[in-house]
Scaffold this active site. Sequence first.
Site, mmCIF file in Angstrom:
data_model
loop_
_atom_site.group_PDB
_atom_site.id
_atom_site.type_symbol
_atom_site.label_atom_id
_atom_site.label_comp_id
_atom_site.label_asym_id
_atom_site.label_seq_id
_atom_site.Cartn_x
_atom_site.Cartn_y
_atom_site.Cartn_z
ATOM 1 N N ARG A 227 -0.003 38.319 59.653
ATOM 2 C CA ARG A 227 0.870 37.384 60.585
ATOM 3 C C ARG A 227 2.006 37.841 61.406
ATOM 4 N NH1 ARG A 227 -3.658 35.357 60.450
ATOM 5 N NH2 ARG A 227 -4.102 33.343 60.108
ATOM 6 N N GLU A 256 2.411 33.075 69.845
ATOM 7 C CA GLU A 256 1.037 33.351 70.416
ATOM 8 C C GLU A 256 0.576 32.294 71.058
ATOM 9 O OE1 GLU A 256 -1.870 34.613 67.532
ATOM 10 O OE2 GLU A 256 -0.670 36.025 66.573
ATOM 11 N N HIS A 275 -4.850 38.854 68.915
ATOM 12 C CA HIS A 275 -5.297 38.421 67.398
ATOM 13 C C HIS A 275 -6.768 38.494 67.347
ATOM 14 C CE1 HIS A 275 -3.846 35.285 64.275
ATOM 15 N NE2 HIS A 275 -4.867 35.936 63.660
#
Length: 312
Positions: A227, A256, A275
């Site tokens: 993360r 993000e 991601h």
Amino acid sequence: MNKLLILSADAETYYGLIREADLQQFEMTATSDIGTARDLVAGCNIALGDPPLLSEVLASADGLEWVQSTWAGVEQLCRPGLRRDYVLTNAKGIFGPQISEYVMTYLFAFERRVFNMRINQLNQHWQPLAYRPAKEITLGIIGLGSIGRDLALTARRFGIRVIGLNRSGKPSEAVEKVYSVDQLAEFLEKPDYVVLTLPATPQTNRLIHADMLKIMKPSAVLINVGRGNSINEADLVCALREGIIGGAVLDVFEKEPLARDSQLWKLANVFITPHTSAISFPADISSIFIENYHRFVRREPLMHVVDFELGY
């Protein structure tokens, strides 16, 4: 009768996969719309879905008993103030191979000088470039959950030396040596590649900052597949610009999508992915849900139960 709400961007796919299982004592509805879900969830005691979406409808789910997350990360469902009067399970045991593929792809791209070779090809420049054998590489993994252990075992198959770090320093058969969080500085001195596989919790917040980056080898590459909160991005930009570390491979970020004006985009020694180092394939998640549903009906302990305080 158990009633399931599926709330996910892939709701229709999940609906089809779970319907094929022909579960007993079972009804379900599916949607990807939060507004629709708020109306549907009131009559459901089970929910399956994407954490950001589910977090928006928890308050309307009066009879909720169990939530199955489609993701490994469930920080959106563990935020202070949200209800915790149900069992939360997440997705584990399926992302390790994907993460291993991602990390090893970049590790060997660096080691075999793939990026340099491509530049030479485009310039029609014939130049053999040296590389080292895998047995001379040390990989350090911060976070030895199922993903970290899978990565460690994969790397070891190539002959790579692997060390790890977890909260307590409890030994793991997957790595040569385990360090505790209190030994982070000692740990960071050793690896050629440092991989973060951490969840987003208060304890992991900005674990890697300027002082820690200065301890790493000048040639070391930092890879984050956990993360984005675990790295101070401003400090990382400075370290990469000044050559304090050799490079970074980043799949996750503090915010993000990564802002268009982020300096990370333009650094030559940074490799960015959106991601996608591991994604939730509905077939995999559905298998976890179906097994857990059988356990739920039999009143047996569910797999992958999350501790709300720890966040994983």
